[in-house]
Design an enzyme around this catalytic site. Structure first.
Site, PDB file in Angstrom:
ATOM      1  N   GLU A  15      10.905  -8.086  -3.098  1.00 33.65           N
ATOM      2  CA  GLU A  15      11.362  -6.759  -2.650  1.00 33.65           C
ATOM      3  C   GLU A  15      10.782  -6.577  -1.260  1.00 33.65           C
ATOM      4  OE1 GLU A  15      13.365  -4.786  -4.168  1.00 33.65           O
ATOM      5  OE2 GLU A  15      13.364  -5.497  -6.227  1.00 33.65           O
ATOM      6  N   LEU A  16      11.610  -6.753  -0.242  1.00 32.33           N
ATOM      7  CA  LEU A  16      11.065  -6.869   1.124  1.00 32.33           C
ATOM      8  C   LEU A  16      11.446  -5.673   1.992  1.00 32.33           C
ATOM      9  CD1 LEU A  16      11.808 -10.688   1.488  1.00 32.33           C
ATOM     10  CD2 LEU A  16       9.770  -9.567   0.554  1.00 32.33           C
ATOM     11  N   LYS A  71      -2.358  -8.762  -7.586  1.00 30.88           N
ATOM     12  CA  LYS A  71      -3.156  -8.544  -6.385  1.00 30.88           C
ATOM     13  C   LYS A  71      -2.614  -7.320  -5.657  1.00 30.88           C
ATOM     14  CE  LYS A  71      -2.867  -9.270  -2.137  1.00 30.88           C
ATOM     15  NZ  LYS A  71      -3.581  -8.061  -1.686  1.00 30.88           N
ATOM     16  N   PRO A  72      -3.337  -6.195  -5.737  1.00 32.71           N
ATOM     17  CA  PRO A  72      -2.850  -4.992  -5.051  1.00 32.71           C
ATOM     18  C   PRO A  72      -3.181  -5.055  -3.560  1.00 32.71           C
ATOM     19  CG  PRO A  72      -4.934  -4.518  -6.130  1.00 32.71           C
ATOM     20  CD  PRO A  72      -4.625  -5.967  -6.416  1.00 32.71           C
ATOM     21  N   ALA A  73      -2.644  -4.107  -2.801  1.00 33.08           N
ATOM     22  CA  ALA A  73      -2.902  -4.089  -1.354  1.00 33.08           C
ATOM     23  C   ALA A  73      -4.363  -3.741  -1.085  1.00 33.08           C
ATOM     24  CB  ALA A  73      -1.983  -3.076  -0.685  1.00 33.08           C
ATOM     25  N   GLU A  93      11.520  -2.440  11.113  1.00 33.06           N
ATOM     26  CA  GLU A  93      11.065  -1.245  10.390  1.00 33.06           C
ATOM     27  C   GLU A  93      10.104  -0.468  11.271  1.00 33.06           C
ATOM     28  OE1 GLU A  93       9.432  -3.241   6.804  1.00 33.06           O
ATOM     29  OE2 GLU A  93      10.644  -1.772   5.758  1.00 33.06           O
ATOM     30  N   GLY A 119       6.675  -6.301  -0.393  1.00 37.94           N
ATOM     31  CA  GLY A 119       5.964  -6.196   0.877  1.00 37.94           C
ATOM     32  C   GLY A 119       6.888  -6.558   2.022  1.00 37.94           C
ATOM     33  N   SER A 120       6.310  -7.020   3.103  1.00 39.48           N
ATOM     34  CA  SER A 120       7.104  -7.273   4.300  1.00 39.48           C
ATOM     35  C   SER A 120       7.928  -8.555   4.158  1.00 39.48           C
ATOM     36  CB  SER A 120       6.175  -7.403   5.504  1.00 39.48           C
ATOM     37  OG  SER A 120       5.300  -8.494   5.299  1.00 39.48           O
ATOM     38  N   CYS A 142      10.190   1.384   2.343  1.00 35.67           N
ATOM     39  CA  CYS A 142      11.195   0.360   2.640  1.00 35.67           C
ATOM     40  C   CYS A 142      12.586   0.980   2.695  1.00 35.67           C
ATOM     41  CB  CYS A 142      11.139  -0.731   1.596  1.00 35.67           C
ATOM     42  SG  CYS A 142      11.218  -0.053  -0.069  1.00 35.67           S
ATOM     43  N   TRP A 199       0.807  -1.218   0.000  1.00 36.10           N
ATOM     44  CA  TRP A 199       0.000   0.000   0.000  1.00 36.10           C
ATOM     45  C   TRP A 199       0.846   1.276   0.000  1.00 36.10           C
ATOM     46  CZ3 TRP A 199       1.755   2.535   4.118  1.00 36.10           C
ATOM     47  CH2 TRP A 199       2.238   1.781   5.182  1.00 36.10           C
ATOM     48  N   ASN A 200       2.143   1.180   0.256  1.00 33.49           N
ATOM     49  CA  ASN A 200       2.876   2.442   0.456  1.00 33.49           C
ATOM     50  C   ASN A 200       3.205   3.169  -0.859  1.00 33.49           C
ATOM     51  OD1 ASN A 200       4.807   0.569  -0.166  1.00 33.49           O
ATOM     52  ND2 ASN A 200       6.243   1.172   1.437  1.00 33.49           N
TER      53      ASN A 200
HETATM   54  P1  NAP Z   1       2.615  -6.760   3.641  1.00 27.68           P
HETATM   55  O1  NAP Z   1       1.742  -6.839   4.816  1.00 27.68           O
HETATM   56  O2  NAP Z   1       3.659  -7.798   3.467  1.00 27.68           O
HETATM   57  O3  NAP Z   1       1.648  -6.705   2.386  1.00 27.68           O
HETATM   58  C1  NAP Z   1       2.145  -6.624   1.078  1.00 27.68           C
HETATM   59  C2  NAP Z   1       1.171  -7.301   0.163  1.00 27.68           C
HETATM   60  O4  NAP Z   1       1.103  -8.677   0.511  1.00 27.68           O
HETATM   61  C3  NAP Z   1      -0.256  -6.756   0.280  1.00 27.68           C
HETATM   62  O5  NAP Z   1      -0.856  -6.806  -0.975  1.00 27.68           O
HETATM   63  C4  NAP Z   1      -0.893  -7.750   1.223  1.00 27.68           C
HETATM   64  O6  NAP Z   1      -2.280  -7.833   1.112  1.00 27.68           O
HETATM   65  C5  NAP Z   1      -0.247  -9.032   0.754  1.00 27.68           C
HETATM   66  N1  NAP Z   1      -0.306 -10.110   1.716  1.00 27.68           N
HETATM   67  C6  NAP Z   1      -0.420 -10.061   3.054  1.00 27.68           C
HETATM   68  N2  NAP Z   1      -0.448 -11.312   3.574  1.00 27.68           N
HETATM   69  C7  NAP Z   1      -0.343 -12.171   2.523  1.00 27.68           C
HETATM   70  C8  NAP Z   1      -0.325 -13.583   2.395  1.00 27.68           C
HETATM   71  N3  NAP Z   1      -0.417 -14.393   3.456  1.00 27.68           N
HETATM   72  N4  NAP Z   1      -0.219 -14.118   1.158  1.00 27.68           N
HETATM   73  C9  NAP Z   1      -0.146 -13.321   0.076  1.00 27.68           C
HETATM   74  N5  NAP Z   1      -0.163 -11.983   0.129  1.00 27.68           N
HETATM   75  C10 NAP Z   1      -0.255 -11.405   1.341  1.00 27.68           C
HETATM   76  O7  NAP Z   1       3.382  -5.389   3.564  1.00 27.68           O
HETATM   77  P2  NAP Z   1       2.732  -3.943   3.614  1.00 27.68           P
HETATM   78  O8  NAP Z   1       2.520  -3.623   5.038  1.00 27.68           O
HETATM   79  O9  NAP Z   1       1.606  -3.812   2.680  1.00 27.68           O
HETATM   80  O10 NAP Z   1       3.884  -3.080   2.970  1.00 27.68           O
HETATM   81  C11 NAP Z   1       4.928  -2.635   3.708  1.00 27.68           C
HETATM   82  C12 NAP Z   1       6.129  -3.542   3.545  1.00 27.68           C
HETATM   83  O11 NAP Z   1       6.528  -3.556   2.172  1.00 27.68           O
HETATM   84  C13 NAP Z   1       7.308  -3.026   4.303  1.00 27.68           C
HETATM   85  O12 NAP Z   1       7.973  -4.100   4.903  1.00 27.68           O
HETATM   86  C14 NAP Z   1       8.160  -2.380   3.220  1.00 27.68           C
HETATM   87  O13 NAP Z   1       9.501  -2.282   3.553  1.00 27.68           O
HETATM   88  C15 NAP Z   1       7.911  -3.299   2.085  1.00 27.68           C
HETATM   89  N6  NAP Z   1       8.239  -2.640   0.811  1.00 27.68           N
HETATM   90  C16 NAP Z   1       9.361  -3.030   0.147  1.00 27.68           C
HETATM   91  C17 NAP Z   1       9.719  -2.408  -1.025  1.00 27.68           C
HETATM   92  C18 NAP Z   1      10.943  -2.831  -1.761  1.00 27.68           C
HETATM   93  O14 NAP Z   1      11.050  -2.512  -2.944  1.00 27.68           O
HETATM   94  N7  NAP Z   1      11.881  -3.540  -1.147  1.00 27.68           N
HETATM   95  C19 NAP Z   1       8.923  -1.393  -1.564  1.00 27.68           C
HETATM   96  C20 NAP Z   1       7.780  -1.005  -0.859  1.00 27.68           C
HETATM   97  C21 NAP Z   1       7.454  -1.670   0.329  1.00 27.68           C
HETATM   98  P3  NAP Z   1      -3.205  -6.942   2.107  1.00 27.68           P
HETATM   99  O15 NAP Z   1      -2.998  -5.550   1.676  1.00 27.68           O
HETATM  100  O16 NAP Z   1      -4.570  -7.435   1.880  1.00 27.68           O
HETATM  101  O17 NAP Z   1      -2.715  -7.199   3.496  1.00 27.68           O
END
Ligand code: NAP
Length: 491
Positions: free
Chosen positions: A261-262, A185-187, A392, A239-240, A295, A161-162
């Protein structure tokens, strides 16, 4: 309701209301979930809450579309991507407003994100035409040896979502350029930008089935379908680290190609020969952009003892001038956090740090605006044993730590399981090389807080991920290498 597109009156004023209505109408049988404005809590729109069956259907559509899409010439794919680029450019202001409404970031940052997202489409439209193979000097007189690069197939993509716009284009554009089709699948918090981008892709003439969108409030279900499918040959996730680890495990059964990309835990190091004005300005940008929810946000600010007190005071007084507010309001520098849980997490980390001896010199509490707003905060006397340095923060809190020697700075910087980006400020050339080579991360940034572009490789090491996005390396994530040995040739 507008009968044609199911647009409720409250939604009608929303940018891309018609596209959102059309997307919902296309999934009329599905339940919906509500997307809210994180600054006000107001309901923005209801979007389809799709499940396993619809995800499976989307994969089927992507599989069927793949053969035709991969067979197009690179020039044709390039032209369609350029068409998508042009439509986004034409409607950039609406896209920026939609982004701020669903995500909360200041409108100026949203505008910058749209432009940043566009650069990936432009770049990969061009790269589509340069997916060169090789001819290898032969090891046998009757053979000729070639390398072909071919699209991996159907790609599953999951985005956070960020950056609701740019994280989508950073995956969709290279996938399409390479000849892959995609299920995205977007956030859950920010699906509206993705719906708008999807509508514009169709409008640009990208054939149905090439880009497929699955909005859901059940990410685990969709993740399981994408990872279990033998038709999905690659997963690209941003994502995370926690969810990335889970998806990596799930991908093991079908041995998928994987990009992750975590999370990050970026050190921001200020050495005693740094230009202090530049370091203060850089720390503000690296910490408070997107309210600290990136991130690559500076997560630990390490300052050499000789300049620590001076830096801390200058940084604190700069932070005190930051204006907190609704991203739509002119002058806002720091918007809300994404949701209540994010504010709770920040509050918990600050409380733990203070209990262990950190001092609050600026902010340190929820903002008077209430809701999801938190004050821009500076903590001093932070030590490595505090929770705030190990994970984080994802909020507008800057922890300052002190170090004496270069060796100690490098040890502190690398003392994390993450390795995405490291920033440092210094002037001495020998020190610069020594430090840049010693930092364990995918990206090192000297004397600047901005660095990302479509032309440069973005990605991490250690638990920050696998693979690179953007740059000449970005397309490799979406192609397979095929060695073609032509034998039986007559002399
Ligand atoms: P997140 O909770 O890991 O969610 C990311 C995506 O994964 C969302 O679409 C989320 O859906 C989905 N998701 C959650 N649980 C899942 C599961 N069990 N199976 C499949 N998909 C699942 O992370 P976030 O809080 O949205 O984003 C922040 C994180 O992203 C931070 O850790 C940040 O550092 C990281 N990030 C990394 C980069 C990079 O390039 N390295 C760039 C941007 C962000 P929902 O939205 O429905 O929960």
């Amino acid at each position: 309701m507008n009968a044609a597109h199911g647009i409720a009156p409250a939604e009608a004023a929303l940018p891309f209301a018609e596209a959102i209505g059309q997307f919902r109408a296309a999934h009329a049988a599905a339940a919906t979930f509500t997307v809210r404005n994180p600054a006000t809590g107001a309901r923005l729109a209801d979007v389809p809450d799709l499940g396993r069956m619809e995800a499976g259907h989307a994969i089927d559509l992507a599989r069927k579309a793949f053969t035709g899409w991969a067979a197009r010439t690179a020039k044709e794919r390039c032209a369609l991507l350029r068409g998508w680029h042009r439509l986004i450019l034409d409607r950039q202001e609406e896209l920026a407003r939609l982004l701020t409404l669903e995500q909360g970031k200041p409108l100026a940052e949203a505008r910058a994100e749209i432009l940043y997202g566009l650069t990936f489409i432009e770049w990969f439209a061009e790269e589509a035409r340069r997916v060169y193979g090789d001819i290898i000097p032969t090891h046998a007189a009757d053979k000729r040896l070639l390398v072909l690069k071919q699209p991996v197939g159907v790609v599953g993509a999951i985005t956070p979502w960020n950056f609701p716009n740019a994280m989508v284009t950073r995956k969709v554009a290279p996938a399409l350029a390479a000849g892959c089709t995609i299920v995205l699948k977007p956030a859950e918090e920010t699906p509206l930008s993705a719906i708008a981008l999807h509508a514009l892709a169709l409008e640009a003439g990208i054939p149905a089935g090439v880009v497929n969108l699955v909005t859901t409030s059940r990410p685990g279900d969709i993740g399981e379908v994408l990872t279990a499918s033998h038709d999905v040959r690659k997963l690209s996730f941003t994502g995370s680290t926690e969810v990335g680890r889970l998806l990596m495990r799930q991908c093991a059964d079908t041995i998928k190609k994987l990009s992750l990309e975590l999370g990050g835990n970026a050190p921001f190091i200020v050495f005693d020969d740094a230009d202090m004005d530049a370091a203060v300005a850089g720390a503000i940008a690296a910490k408070f952009r997107n309210s600290g929810q990136t991130c690559v946000s500076a997560n630990r600010i390490l300052v050499q003892s000789r300049v620590y007190a001076a830096f801390a005071e200058r940084f604190r007084s700069a932070v005190a001038t930051l204006e907190v507010g609704d991203g739509m309001a002119p002058g806002t520098g720091v918007g809300p956090l994404i949701n209540a849980a994010a504010v709770d997490k920040v509050e918990r980390l600050v409380r733990d740090a203070v209990a262990r001896g950190a001092k609050i010199v600026q902010g340190g509490a929820r903002h008077a605006l209430g809701g999801n707003f938190y004050q821009p905060t500076v903590l001093t006397d932070v030590r490595p044993d505090m929770a705030i340095t190990g994970q984080e923060i994802f909020g507008p809190v800057a922890p300052l730590m002190v170090f004496d020697t270069d060796r100690e700075a490098i040890h502190l910087a690398n003392d994390t399981r993450y390795g995405l980006v490291s920033y440092f400020y210094a002037q001495d050339m020998s020190r610069i090389w020594r430090v840049a080579e010693a930092l364990e991360c995918g990206i090192v940034v000297l004397n600047s807080a901005t660095f990302s572009s479509e032309a440069t490789p973005f990605g991490g090491v250690k638990e920050s991920g696998i693979g690179r996005e953007g740059s000449k390396y970005g397309l490799d994530e979406y192609v397979e290498i095929k060695y073609f040995c032509m034998g039986g040739l007559q002399g």
